[in-house]
Write a protein that holds these residues in place. Structure first.
Motif, PDB file in Angstrom:
ATOM      1  N   ALA A   1       0.828  -1.204   0.000  1.00  0.00           N
ATOM      2  CA  ALA A   1       0.000   0.000   0.000  1.00  0.00           C
ATOM      3  C   ALA A   1       0.868   1.261   0.000  1.00  0.00           C
ATOM      4  CB  ALA A   1      -0.927  -0.014   1.210  1.00  0.00           C
ATOM      5  N   LEU A   2       1.920   1.259   0.822  1.00  0.00           N
ATOM      6  CA  LEU A   2       2.838   2.399   0.842  1.00  0.00           C
ATOM      7  C   LEU A   2       3.468   2.627  -0.529  1.00  0.00           C
ATOM      8  CD1 LEU A   2       4.848   2.180   4.194  1.00  0.00           C
ATOM      9  CD2 LEU A   2       3.470   4.102   3.398  1.00  0.00           C
ATOM     10  N   MET A   3       3.896   1.553  -1.180  1.00  0.00           N
ATOM     11  CA  MET A   3       4.512   1.677  -2.491  1.00  0.00           C
ATOM     12  C   MET A   3       3.512   2.212  -3.515  1.00  0.00           C
ATOM     13  SD  MET A   3       7.122   1.538  -4.374  1.00  0.00           S
ATOM     14  CE  MET A   3       8.279   0.786  -3.222  1.00  0.00           C
ATOM     15  N   GLY A   4       2.256   1.793  -3.418  1.00  0.00           N
ATOM     16  CA  GLY A   4       1.244   2.316  -4.327  1.00  0.00           C
ATOM     17  C   GLY A   4       1.070   3.814  -4.189  1.00  0.00           C
ATOM     18  N   GLY A   5       1.011   4.303  -2.937  1.00  0.00           N
ATOM     19  CA  GLY A   5       0.902   5.745  -2.732  1.00  0.00           C
ATOM     20  C   GLY A   5       2.106   6.494  -3.257  1.00  0.00           C
ATOM     21  N   ILE A   6       3.300   5.932  -3.065  1.00  0.00           N
ATOM     22  CA  ILE A   6       4.531   6.577  -3.533  1.00  0.00           C
ATOM     23  C   ILE A   6       4.562   6.652  -5.058  1.00  0.00           C
ATOM     24  CG2 ILE A   6       7.030   6.230  -3.730  1.00  0.00           C
ATOM     25  CD1 ILE A   6       6.979   5.260  -0.833  1.00  0.00           C
ATOM     26  N   LEU A   7       4.155   5.568  -5.734  1.00  0.00           N
ATOM     27  CA  LEU A   7       4.160   5.565  -7.194  1.00  0.00           C
ATOM     28  C   LEU A   7       3.223   6.631  -7.767  1.00  0.00           C
ATOM     29  CD1 LEU A   7       4.237   1.731  -8.008  1.00  0.00           C
ATOM     30  CD2 LEU A   7       6.075   3.402  -8.325  1.00  0.00           C
ATOM     31  N   VAL A   8       2.070   6.814  -7.144  1.00  0.00           N
ATOM     32  CA  VAL A   8       1.150   7.847  -7.627  1.00  0.00           C
ATOM     33  C   VAL A   8       1.721   9.239  -7.368  1.00  0.00           C
ATOM     34  CG1 VAL A   8      -1.152   8.857  -7.361  1.00  0.00           C
ATOM     35  CG2 VAL A   8      -0.872   6.382  -7.406  1.00  0.00           C
ATOM     36  N   LEU A   9       2.376   9.434  -6.223  1.00  0.00           N
ATOM     37  CA  LEU A   9       3.017  10.726  -5.953  1.00  0.00           C
ATOM     38  C   LEU A   9       4.093  11.029  -6.998  1.00  0.00           C
ATOM     39  CD1 LEU A   9       3.478  10.795  -2.058  1.00  0.00           C
ATOM     40  CD2 LEU A   9       1.811  12.038  -3.433  1.00  0.00           C
ATOM     41  N   ILE A  10       4.902  10.034  -7.345  1.00  0.00           N
ATOM     42  CA  ILE A  10       5.939  10.237  -8.363  1.00  0.00           C
ATOM     43  C   ILE A  10       5.299  10.545  -9.710  1.00  0.00           C
ATOM     44  CG2 ILE A  10       7.838   9.154  -9.610  1.00  0.00           C
ATOM     45  CD1 ILE A  10       8.394   7.479  -7.137  1.00  0.00           C
ATOM     46  N   ALA A  11       4.248   9.797 -10.056  1.00  0.00           N
ATOM     47  CA  ALA A  11       3.585  10.005 -11.344  1.00  0.00           C
ATOM     48  C   ALA A  11       2.963  11.392 -11.427  1.00  0.00           C
ATOM     49  CB  ALA A  11       2.521   8.930 -11.553  1.00  0.00           C
ATOM     50  N   ASP A  12       2.337  11.844 -10.342  1.00  0.00           N
ATOM     51  CA  ASP A  12       1.731  13.178 -10.360  1.00  0.00           C
ATOM     52  C   ASP A  12       2.795  14.264 -10.411  1.00  0.00           C
ATOM     53  OD1 ASP A  12      -0.569  14.960 -10.154  1.00  0.00           O
ATOM     54  OD2 ASP A  12       0.184  15.420  -8.157  1.00  0.00           O
ATOM     55  N   ALA A  13       3.919  14.047  -9.717  1.00  0.00           N
ATOM     56  CA  ALA A  13       5.019  15.006  -9.787  1.00  0.00           C
ATOM     57  C   ALA A  13       5.560  15.088 -11.207  1.00  0.00           C
ATOM     58  CB  ALA A  13       6.131  14.599  -8.818  1.00  0.00           C
ATOM     59  N   LEU A  14       5.650  13.940 -11.884  1.00  0.00           N
ATOM     60  CA  LEU A  14       6.084  13.926 -13.288  1.00  0.00           C
ATOM     61  C   LEU A  14       5.088  14.674 -14.159  1.00  0.00           C
ATOM     62  CD1 LEU A  14       8.114  12.755 -15.376  1.00  0.00           C
ATOM     63  CD2 LEU A  14       6.560  10.807 -15.611  1.00  0.00           C
ATOM     64  N   THR A  15       3.816  14.492 -13.893  1.00  0.00           N
ATOM     65  CA  THR A  15       2.773  15.159 -14.670  1.00  0.00           C
ATOM     66  C   THR A  15       2.882  16.671 -14.550  1.00  0.00           C
ATOM     67  OG1 THR A  15       1.260  13.296 -14.396  1.00  0.00           O
ATOM     68  CG2 THR A  15       0.283  15.422 -14.942  1.00  0.00           C
ATOM     69  N   ARG A  16       3.078  17.150 -13.320  1.00  0.00           N
ATOM     70  CA  ARG A  16       3.106  18.606 -13.111  1.00  0.00           C
ATOM     71  C   ARG A  16       4.479  19.212 -13.366  1.00  0.00           C
ATOM     72  NH1 ARG A  16       2.033  20.147  -7.913  1.00  0.00           N
ATOM     73  NH2 ARG A  16       2.208  18.078  -6.980  1.00  0.00           N
ATOM     74  N   GLY A  17       5.536  18.415 -13.129  1.00  0.00           N
ATOM     75  CA  GLY A  17       6.883  18.946 -13.307  1.00  0.00           C
ATOM     76  C   GLY A  17       7.343  18.998 -14.737  1.00  0.00           C
ATOM     77  N   LEU A  18       6.976  17.971 -15.532  1.00  0.00           N
ATOM     78  CA  LEU A  18       7.414  17.910 -16.920  1.00  0.00           C
ATOM     79  C   LEU A  18       6.325  18.292 -17.903  1.00  0.00           C
ATOM     80  CD1 LEU A  18       9.472  14.567 -16.883  1.00  0.00           C
ATOM     81  CD2 LEU A  18      10.279  16.905 -16.531  1.00  0.00           C
ATOM     82  N   GLY A  19       5.064  18.077 -17.500  1.00  0.00           N
ATOM     83  CA  GLY A  19       3.979  18.368 -18.428  1.00  0.00           C
ATOM     84  C   GLY A  19       3.759  19.847 -18.655  1.00  0.00           C
ATOM     85  N   GLY A  20       4.101  20.664 -17.630  1.00  0.00           N
ATOM     86  CA  GLY A  20       3.890  22.104 -17.757  1.00  0.00           C
ATOM     87  C   GLY A  20       2.421  22.406 -17.962  1.00  0.00           C
ATOM     88  N   SER A  21       2.118  23.175 -18.989  1.00  0.00           N
ATOM     89  CA  SER A  21       0.729  23.518 -19.284  1.00  0.00           C
ATOM     90  C   SER A  21       0.027  22.412 -20.068  1.00  0.00           C
ATOM     91  CB  SER A  21       0.686  24.816 -20.096  1.00  0.00           C
ATOM     92  OG  SER A  21       1.429  24.672 -21.309  1.00  0.00           O
ATOM     93  N   LEU A  22       0.769  21.367 -20.505  1.00  0.00           N
ATOM     94  CA  LEU A  22       0.182  20.257 -21.246  1.00  0.00           C
ATOM     95  C   LEU A  22      -0.335  19.222 -20.251  1.00  0.00           C
ATOM     96  CD1 LEU A  22      -0.309  18.850 -23.992  1.00  0.00           C
ATOM     97  CD2 LEU A  22       1.918  17.751 -23.704  1.00  0.00           C
TER      98      LEU A  22
END
Length: 355
Positions: free
Chosen positions: A303-324
């Protein structure tokens, strides 16, 4: 009283007065994962177009006020996404770990069993016939869809002595039928409705807010209780249904309870952010590579790993996606699949070296 010792396999454990024992390796892995989750959450507060972050968060907690844009970005957008993302990842990964033990199949997850697809199909039908449906009705539709699939699965499988393979095969059959029906809905619906459903099916934390978090928080607390109550059963199910019955596990009662818990967790996650494909498979395997565990420890680490993976994925979405706007499901695949491949490869090399 807590004292150290060694388990039958020679691993170091801590024994509590009540007879409960915990492997020190699992405790260390859990502490590291908690620290990683907190570090990622702190980093995520500073990701975005608006210049604000952890320092501003501490300032507001100390009673200072922030300008409107910074306050909105921090408290209305970023913190809800962080909290909801972690809780949703926790729920999906926990459901996946439970189902893998019940089915004795390392690929089992809410999607493979059809639970997620049942929830999605009911939500899609609701939004087609009642586009302005309130959130509470959407939640009930998701739960009804997941429970219907679980009930149908238990009815088709039948006997308590049925194997995990039969459960998986029935789940795949149900999931295939529901996926085909969902594809037909998207294909023949009006263009605007079809596009909206496709975006939702890609997964997104865009609608994260404090109201959704307040509704999800009790479920998160209940999931902790489920880990404690259902954890011991997972160790017996890993040996097979017949062996679990031989060891005294009441399969006729515990298996429906485990499936019900998995349905509730996956349905809530689907309602909150849409389907998170493959997360229920990825998280338990990566957690198992970091620290092999059974019973409660396996559920907690997964469960902890699942939460961490989503946090990383969302950080990637906002950090690299920019306005996209990058779908959460896509970024989760970009993060999780390489980690999954690396973990499996290193695990194979570790086994080769041990022989």
């Amino acid at each position: 009283m807590i004292r150290g010792g060694r388990a039958i396999d020679g691993k170091r454990v801590l024994r509590l007065a009540g007879g409960l024992q915990m492997r020190t390796g699992n405790l260390l892995a859990g502490a590291c994962l908690v620290a990683a989750a907190l570090a990622l959450a702190a980093l995520a507060t500073g990701l975005g177009l608006t210049d604000t972050g952890l320092t501003d968060l501490f300032r507001t907690l100390a009673g200072e006020s922030l300008p409107g844009a910074e306050n909105y970005a921090l408290w209305t957008v970023r913190l809800p996404r962080i909290l909801l993302g972690f809780m949703v990842g926790w729920a999906v990964a926990l459901a996946g770990a439970m189902l893998q033990s019940v089915a004795r199949n390392p690929l089992a997850d809410p999607g493979l069993f059809g639970f997620s697809q049942g929830s999605m199909t009911m939500i899609m039908l609701l939004l087609v016939f009642l586009p302005t449906a309130p959130k509470s009705l959407v939640v009930l539709a998701a739960l009804a869809g997941g429970l219907t699939v679980a009930g149908l699965l238990l009815w088709l499988v039948g006997s308590e002595r049925s194997s995990g393979l039969s459960i998986v095969l029935m789940g795949i059959a149900i999931e295939t039928v529901l996926s085909s029906f969902g594809s037909l809905l998207i294909l023949y619906l009006p263009t605007e409705t079809s596009i909206a459903l496709s975006e939702w099916l890609a997964g997104s934390l865009f609608q994260a807010n404090w109201a959704v978090i307040a509704a999800f928080a009790p479920l998160f607390v209940l999931s902790l209780a489920a880990i404690f109550v259902l954890g011991p059963a997972m160790a017996t199910y890993d040996l097979g249904s017949e062996m679990a019955m031989a060891l005294g596990e009441p399969v006729g009662r515990s298996r429906p309870l485990i499936l019900l818990t998995a349905v509730v967790l996956s349905s809530a996650a689907v309602t909150a952010v849409g389907p998170l494909v493959f997360l229920g498979v990825l998280a338990p395997h990566i957690a198992g590579f970091l620290s092999p565990a059974v019973a409660r420890a396996r559920l907690f680490l997964s469960a902890l790993m699942g939460g961490i993976l989503v946090l990383i994925a969302d950080a990637l979405t906002r950090g690299l996606g920019g306005s996209l706007p990058m779908p959460l499901g896509l970024s989760l695949t970009m993060v999780g699949v390489p980690l999954f491949i690396i973990a499996l490869r290193l695990q194979a090399l570790r086994k080769l070296q041990s022989h």
